[in-house]
Scaffold this active site. Structure first.
Site, mmCIF file in Angstrom:
data_model
loop_
_atom_site.group_PDB
_atom_site.id
_atom_site.type_symbol
_atom_site.label_atom_id
_atom_site.label_comp_id
_atom_site.label_asym_id
_atom_site.label_seq_id
_atom_site.Cartn_x
_atom_site.Cartn_y
_atom_site.Cartn_z
ATOM 1 N N CYS A 1 -7.617 -2.982 -18.503
ATOM 2 C CA CYS A 1 -7.800 -1.992 -17.439
ATOM 3 C C CYS A 1 -6.938 -2.299 -16.218
ATOM 4 O O CYS A 1 -7.009 -1.590 -15.221
ATOM 5 C CB CYS A 1 -9.268 -1.908 -17.026
ATOM 6 S SG CYS A 1 -9.891 -3.395 -16.232
ATOM 7 N N GLU B 1 -10.630 -11.846 -16.086
ATOM 8 C CA GLU B 1 -9.675 -11.870 -14.977
ATOM 9 C C GLU B 1 -9.266 -13.284 -14.593
ATOM 10 O O GLU B 1 -8.311 -13.459 -13.837
ATOM 11 C CB GLU B 1 -10.290 -11.198 -13.744
ATOM 12 C CG GLU B 1 -10.690 -9.760 -13.953
ATOM 13 C CD GLU B 1 -11.543 -9.264 -12.810
ATOM 14 O OE1 GLU B 1 -10.994 -8.596 -11.921
ATOM 15 O OE2 GLU B 1 -12.761 -9.550 -12.809
ATOM 16 N N ARG C 1 -18.181 -0.815 -13.251
ATOM 17 C CA ARG C 1 -18.047 -2.210 -12.851
ATOM 18 C C ARG C 1 -18.953 -2.464 -11.651
ATOM 19 O O ARG C 1 -18.902 -1.716 -10.666
ATOM 20 C CB ARG C 1 -16.594 -2.532 -12.470
ATOM 21 C CG ARG C 1 -16.388 -3.967 -12.026
ATOM 22 C CD ARG C 1 -14.933 -4.288 -11.783
ATOM 23 N NE ARG C 1 -14.403 -3.645 -10.594
ATOM 24 C CZ ARG C 1 -13.114 -3.694 -10.228
ATOM 25 N NH1 ARG C 1 -12.250 -4.347 -10.991
ATOM 26 N NH2 ARG C 1 -12.703 -3.093 -9.143
ATOM 27 N N ARG D 1 -0.961 -11.876 -5.308
ATOM 28 C CA ARG D 1 -0.340 -10.571 -5.537
ATOM 29 C C ARG D 1 -0.229 -9.758 -4.258
ATOM 30 O O ARG D 1 0.430 -8.711 -4.259
ATOM 31 C CB ARG D 1 -1.116 -9.792 -6.604
ATOM 32 C CG ARG D 1 -2.561 -9.476 -6.294
ATOM 33 C CD ARG D 1 -3.244 -8.967 -7.561
ATOM 34 N NE ARG D 1 -4.665 -8.718 -7.401
ATOM 35 C CZ ARG D 1 -5.202 -7.514 -7.231
ATOM 36 N NH1 ARG D 1 -4.426 -6.457 -7.199
ATOM 37 N NH2 ARG D 1 -6.512 -7.372 -7.122
ATOM 38 N N ARG E 1 -14.746 1.886 -10.264
ATOM 39 C CA ARG E 1 -14.716 0.860 -9.215
ATOM 40 C C ARG E 1 -15.819 1.143 -8.203
ATOM 41 O O ARG E 1 -15.581 1.735 -7.156
ATOM 42 C CB ARG E 1 -13.343 0.846 -8.537
ATOM 43 C CG ARG E 1 -12.194 0.433 -9.452
ATOM 44 C CD ARG E 1 -10.901 0.392 -8.652
ATOM 45 N NE ARG E 1 -9.809 -0.180 -9.390
ATOM 46 C CZ ARG E 1 -8.898 0.536 -10.077
ATOM 47 N NH1 ARG E 1 -9.003 1.853 -10.086
ATOM 48 N NH2 ARG E 1 -7.922 -0.056 -10.721
ATOM 49 N N HIS F 1 0.833 -1.202 0.000
ATOM 50 C CA HIS F 1 0.000 0.000 0.000
ATOM 51 C C HIS F 1 0.872 1.258 0.000
ATOM 52 O O HIS F 1 0.560 2.245 -0.686
ATOM 53 C CB HIS F 1 -0.916 0.014 1.228
ATOM 54 C CG HIS F 1 -2.036 -0.966 1.159
ATOM 55 N ND1 HIS F 1 -2.930 -0.995 0.123
ATOM 56 C CD2 HIS F 1 -2.404 -1.960 2.004
ATOM 57 C CE1 HIS F 1 -3.813 -1.956 0.327
ATOM 58 N NE2 HIS F 1 -3.524 -2.561 1.456
ATOM 59 N N ASN G 1 -4.292 -7.660 -13.262
ATOM 60 C CA ASN G 1 -3.821 -7.941 -11.901
ATOM 61 C C ASN G 1 -4.287 -9.322 -11.443
ATOM 62 O O ASN G 1 -3.488 -10.173 -11.038
ATOM 63 C CB ASN G 1 -4.318 -6.873 -10.925
ATOM 64 C CG ASN G 1 -3.797 -5.495 -11.273
ATOM 65 O OD1 ASN G 1 -2.920 -5.349 -12.120
ATOM 66 N ND2 ASN G 1 -4.331 -4.480 -10.643
ATOM 67 N N ASP G 2 -5.597 -9.544 -11.502
ATOM 68 C CA ASP G 2 -6.125 -10.855 -11.095
ATOM 69 C C ASP G 2 -5.773 -11.937 -12.113
ATOM 70 O O ASP G 2 -5.497 -13.078 -11.732
ATOM 71 C CB ASP G 2 -7.639 -10.790 -10.910
ATOM 72 C CG ASP G 2 -8.028 -10.338 -9.516
ATOM 73 O OD1 ASP G 2 -7.293 -10.671 -8.563
ATOM 74 O OD2 ASP G 2 -9.056 -9.657 -9.363
#
Length: 553
Positions: A504, A433, A335, A467, A299, A194, A456-457
């Site tokens: 994305c 994903e 989404r 991840r 999101r 983070h 990412n996924d």
């Protein structure tokens, strides 16, 4: 000259004096108390103060780094409200008759230990969040006894410096004075933590995994973010070279602003749609400021994470309508909520899972709890009357999921038509994903209007590498050939079916892969607003005809 290697967070250069930062740990002593009601009141006041601080951090992070990065503080607020945590502290105060600070520290330590012993890496990582929340409460309780102080502040910087620390919490990072922070190096953390994400978004040069030394304090240093190297007491030649590199990077950033109003077109005339990822209406100004073609990923789960109970249809509609109206006819892809895994809300009542990243999340929740899905779909369709709105379903793994989601969307549209509520046309898309969705993309393309590839996924599921696990940095490789082949396969199937396919995920912002994606047939990229201008520059440098000729095509 001392040369120290680390992991780069941002490929930028920084030159300046080092300031060693050692976090002041609260001093907690166990005390027996007679007046437990007083200690309970102190604990409740500390909870209220901590929540105010986290709200302020969330708002600051929204401005500095956007909704996606700010979500970490929403997670801390949810931990603060966790019934198990609060009840354990209360029982310790009343049952053992101890002071509030000792109860908070004891419960925090015990919960940290329990989470650290869990097999799932994501759940182990929650221990750091528990520690951060507990430390905040401890500092507030300590400062109350002292009559006030500097609770919740980050490192004190008197002049522009490169900060050196064992670790920086997200709250400390977002509080850094950007006029005085040249960069930072930390011993702990990873390039995907983070803190690292905040540093990237705030454009702070940083290195992690650096063996930091206290004796560096006050010495001249330079961060080479491109090479992942820290130079302590650099020699004159090295110092001059890095100053020149820094000047080139600053000039490049200045030149980016000159292309803000230019179209996203390659040198040979190939048009690319450059969209932005946002977390709420507050991010729209950044999109418009960089002339984004639209919102490729709203999101919407952040509208749930910032609430203490389910948002109403009107609350969701208000956020969607604001965004659609302010985008002025540019597409807004919403989404449906992706709650679960690393984004949780207690009021959903989701049981703890051994492997939440592969558990009850996203579209699975919507299909099993249709009342939640129904409310969100109504809000989305109502907002479509005020701009170009599309809807996208996350975490698809099979055809029946898409068919079920489409049926529910159709039901909502018919319901609103009967009620006489105006709507616009709404394209239906899905995120790719999972490897299952990628492999089935030929069949899925017949059922939807567009694909959006969430790298990412897709990477973590393809490589079986969490991840969120810092220890897997060397194994989590978004550029892995298997991941790139799946992306190419999805793009090919989309072209055959005549639908659009975009990316994305974080990989969309990697300029070294832009040409690769365009050659695959990808014509839409959606990135954080701060990456729009660098990506526009890269797109305008590419000539696909030349690369095809080079390959003998």
């Amino acid at each position: 000259m001392e040369i120290v290697r680390g992991r780069s967070v941002l490929k930028r250069t920084a030159v300046g004096r080092l300031q060693y930062y050692e976090k002041e740990e609260p001093s907690v002593v166990r005390r027996q108390v007679e007046d437990t009601e007083r200690e309970l009141s102190r604990y409740e006041r500390a909870l209220e103060q901590a929540e105010k601080e986290l709200e302020a951090l969330y708002e600051r992070a929204l401005g500095e780094a956007g909704a996606d990065s700010a979500a970490v503080f929403m997670g801390h607020r949810m931990l603060l409200k966790d019934e198990e945590y609060r009840n354990s502290v209360t029982r310790a105060i009343t049952g053992e008759r101890v002071n509030a600070a000792f109860a908070v520290e004891t419960v925090g330590d015990e919960l940290c230990r329990l989470f650290l012993e869990m097999e799932d890496e994501y759940l182990r990582a929650r221990a750091a969040d528990i520690r951060d929340v507990s430390d905040r409460l401890l500092r507030i309780l300590e400062e109350e006894e002292k009559g006030g102080g500097r609770c919740g502040r980050g490192p004190a910087l008197s002049e522009p410096v490169i900060l050196a620390a064992r670790d920086l919490a997200p709250s400390e990072t977002v509080l850094l004075d950007k006029k005085k922070i040249l960069g930072f190096v930390t011993e702990q953390g990873s390039a995907n933590s983070h803190t690292a994400i905040l540093a990237r978004t705030m454009e702070i040069p940083a290195l992690v995994s650096v063996p930091v030394a206290r004796e560096w304090d006050g010495r001249l240093a330079a961060i080479d973010g491109e090479e992942g190297i820290l130079y302590v007491d650099p020699d004159p030649e090295t110092l001059e070279r890095l100053k020149e590199k820094k000047a080139r990077q600053e000039e490049a950033a200045r030149l980016l602003l000159e292309i803000r109003d230019l179209p996203d077109v390659t040198r040979d005339g190939t048009r690319v749609e450059l969209y932005a990822n946002i977390g709420g209406p507050e991010d729209v100004e950044a999109v418009l400021g960089s002339r984004g073609a639209g919102v490729g990923l709203f999101r919407s789960e952040f509208l749930y994470l910032e609430k203490e109970t389910y948002p109403t249809e009107d609350e969701l509609f208000s956020a969607y309508r604001q965004t659609a109206e302010r985008m002025g006819g540019r597409e807004v892809v919403i989404r449906t909520l992706d709650i679960g895994a690393d984004k949780t809300a207690d009021y959903f009542g989701i049981e703890k899972e051994a492997n939440p990243a592969m558990g009850f999340r996203a579209l699975r929740i919507c299909l099993k709890r249709p009342e939640i899905f129904h409310t969100q779909l109504r809000a989305i369709y109502r907002a479509s009357a005020y701009g170009k709105v599309s809807v996208m379903f996350p975490m698809v793994a099979s055809l029946w999921e898409v068919e079920e989601a489409k049926a529910m969307a159709l039901q909502v549209r018919e319901e609103l038509e009967r009620e006489g509520i105006p709507m616009g046309h709404v394209d239906l898309g899905i995120m790719i994903e999972t490897p299952a969705a990628a492999i089935l993309s030929g069949e899925l393309a017949e059922k939807v209007d567009f694909f959006s590839i969430g790298t990412n996924d897709l990477t973590q599921y393809t490589l079986a590498a969490d991840r969120q696990n810092d220890r897997l940095d060397d194994f989590y490789d978004p550029r892995h050939p298997a991941v790139l082949r799946l992306i190419a396969y999805v793009a090919e199937n989309a072209q055959k079916a005549g639908i659009r396919a975009g990316i994305c995920g974080e990989l969309a912002a990697d300029p070294s892969l832009t040409e690769v994606f365009l050659k695959m047939g990808i014509r839409e990229l959606s990135v954080s607003p701060s990456f729009l201008l660098p990506l526009r520059k890269r797109i305008r440098e590419i000539c696909l005809e030349e690369t095809e000729n080079d390959q003998g095509v």
